[in-house]
Design a protein around this motif. Structure first.
Motif, short mmCIF file in Angstrom:
data_model
loop_
_atom_site.label_atom_id
_atom_site.label_comp_id
_atom_site.label_asym_id
_atom_site.label_seq_id
_atom_site.Cartn_x
_atom_site.Cartn_y
_atom_site.Cartn_z
N UNK A 165 1.70 0.39 -37.65
CA UNK A 165 3.13 0.33 -37.97
C UNK A 165 3.46 1.22 -39.16
N UNK A 166 2.65 1.11 -40.21
CA UNK A 166 2.87 1.93 -41.39
C UNK A 166 2.76 3.42 -41.09
N UNK A 167 1.78 3.75 -40.25
CA UNK A 167 1.59 5.15 -39.88
C UNK A 167 2.77 5.69 -39.10
N UNK A 168 3.36 4.82 -38.27
CA UNK A 168 4.50 5.25 -37.45
C UNK A 168 5.74 5.49 -38.31
N UNK A 169 6.13 4.50 -39.13
CA UNK A 169 7.39 4.63 -39.87
C UNK A 169 7.30 5.67 -40.98
N UNK A 170 6.09 6.02 -41.43
CA UNK A 170 5.95 7.03 -42.48
C UNK A 170 5.81 8.44 -41.92
N UNK A 171 5.67 8.57 -40.61
CA UNK A 171 5.64 9.90 -40.01
C UNK A 171 7.04 10.50 -40.06
N UNK A 172 7.13 11.82 -40.10
CA UNK A 172 8.41 12.47 -40.36
C UNK A 172 9.26 12.70 -39.11
N UNK A 173 8.64 12.80 -37.95
CA UNK A 173 9.37 13.18 -36.74
C UNK A 173 9.54 12.03 -35.74
N UNK A 174 8.46 11.32 -35.45
CA UNK A 174 8.46 10.32 -34.37
C UNK A 174 9.54 9.25 -34.53
N UNK A 175 9.71 8.65 -35.73
CA UNK A 175 10.76 7.62 -35.86
C UNK A 175 12.15 8.17 -35.57
#
Length: 473
Positions: free
Chosen positions: A132-142
């Motif tokens: 979850x942390x990796x997802x929301x901290x990524x710049x493009x995917x969210x």
């Protein structure tokens, strides 16, 4: 302009749309979390009492104001009583959904991401620490998932009241209910082979009141928590029910519709608890239910994986249900702003929808970047010393903890004292119907609700905490 205003095709269409607004993300994760924190069945009992009194009062007031004025929240209050007070109340009630929409779409994107993960059989990866942390901290995917989610709700609102809001509610709400009931039935009978606990054991936590160590302070805390939950559950103080009420025909039985919304919301809130608490209790015990928002994106995926091969199916069904709930709620938030733009500036629905969507999209991108490029930490007044907030938390604090209680208090003062409770009562009884709980409505709108709302404001805004006053358990 008002004569041409579109209406729902009937009372049932309004009830489905209003119920769809009520069944949102806050209802799904927040109700189980608070129920577990505040004594299970005790919270359930307090919530039910407040829903039939406090919730009924504010819901009735807002829906009646909408139908009486045939205006969105920005202009409805001023049509009832012209003056600076009414104008300010209208502006604040429109600012709330304006602030909520961008970050709600971001969270809707998170839900969509997890739905795709479980649907494609990638549930194990979604349950891993750091996913979850990796997802929301990524710049493009969210941003991509947020964009997809926002486009869906914008298209629905673009289509209008009947072909957009009502039609989508008639399609999504039955599916959502079937998914909720299906997940509830499954989790009630799920068993943990390691400790022998079953979902039925977890249901006892939800249904049986826990009075152990109950003090006046803890009871007061439970009451304030349940009252705060009603804002999320009934979509009050967000301008939504005023907007939806403005689309209700004068011939419709408003009293019956309000009662049906109350019942629908309470049942779904209970089902949300029955869906989550048993499963969490079986695999993580009572401690697992105090996770708050992370319950949905961190704890539950781990539980689904522990269920074995069927976990991906259950997880996909669960996040599909959450996604539908998020869509029906988000579209009501967007409609509250769009209806205001239409009524205030005489814009077309298409122009209003596109304008607000573009603005919300830009703000939503900023919120997404708040977890990476624009990351900062801030401790808000309602946070504990070990908590920190980002852009999303700041917007949530301003809208939910500060503005919503203020809007509700100002509405009570307007209807209860500046105008008269008869303003609402007469609108509800315009076709000869009788408003049940009439005396209750008068007492609540004039005396009880403003006091409790002021207490809620002091608590949720963290003012008691800032002043070092401890009256809660």
């Amino acid at each position: 302009m008002n004569e041409k205003r579109t209406s729902f095709s009937g009372g049932f269409g309004f009830v489905l749309a209003a119920a769809g607004s009520a069944v949102g993300l806050g209802n799904i994760w927040r109700f189980p979390y608070l129920a577990a924190k505040d004594g299970g069945g005790l919270f359930l009992l307090v919530y039910l009492i407040l829903a039939l009194t406090f919730g009924f009062t504010l819901l009735t007031a807002e829906v009646a104001i909408g139908r009486k004025t045939k205006q969105g929240p920005l202009t409805a209050y001023n049509k009832l009583k012209q003056g600076k007070y009414s104008k300010l109340l209208g502006i604040l009630s429109c600012v709330v959904p304006f602030l909520i929409l961008p970050y709600y779409c971001d969270i809707g994107g998170w839900v969509l991401k997890y739905f795709v993960a479980f649907l494609t059989g990638d549930g194990e990866a979604a349950a891993e620490d750091g996913y979850f942390g990796g997802f929301i901290t990524s710049e493009i995917e969210p941003i991509i998932y947020m964009t997809i989610f926002m486009v869906i709700i914008a298209v629905i609102i673009f289509m209008g009241v009947k072909k957009g809001i009502e039609l989508s509610s008639r399609i999504l709400m039955p599916i959502l209910l079937l998914l909720i009931v299906g997940v509830v039935i499954f989790t009630m009978f799920v068993t943990n082979p390691e400790n022998g606990k079953t979902g039925l054991d977890g249901m006892k936590v939800l249904l049986i009141p826990d009075f152990e160590g109950l003090t006046f302070q803890k009871l007061l805390q439970t009451i304030v928590d349940a009252m705060g939950q009603l804002f999320f559950s009934l979509s009050i103080a967000m301008g939504i029910m005023i907007a939806y009420g403005s689309y209700v025909s004068k011939k419709a039985n408003l009293v019956r519709s309000i009662n049906q919304i109350e019942i629908f919301d309470t049942v779904v809130a209970f089902l949300a608890g029955a869906m989550i608490i048993p499963a969490v209790y079986v695999f993580m015990g009572t401690d697992g239910m105090t996770a708050g928002p992370s319950l949905m994106f961190v704890s539950l995926p781990k539980i689904f994986v522990q269920m074995g091969p069927i976990g991906n199916v259950v997880g996909a069904a669960f996040f599909a249900m959450v996604l539908f709930a998020a869509i029906t709620s988000a579209m009501s938030v967007l409609e509250a702003v769009v209806s205001s733009l239409i009524d205030k500036f005489k814009m077309s629905r298409k122009a209003a929808t596109i304008s607000e969507t573009v603005i919300a999209f830009i703000i939503a991108i900023v919120v997404c970047l708040g977890y990476n490029i624009l990351y900062f930490e801030i401790r808000l007044p309602n946070m504990t010393p070990d908590q920190n907030g980002q852009i999303l938390d700041v917007m949530d604090y301003i809208s939910n903890s500060v503005l919503m209680p203020i809007v509700a208090i100002m509405t009570c003062i307007l209807i209860g004292w500046i105008l008269s409770p008869k303003t609402v009562i007469e609108e509800c009884e315009v076709n000869g119907e009788k408003l049940g709980r009439k005396k209750l409505f008068v007492v609540m709108i004039k005396f009880v609700a403003p006091v409790f709302l002021f207490l809620l404001f002091l608590k949720s805004a963290g003012i008691f905490q800032m002043l070092g006053i401890k009256i809660f358990g």
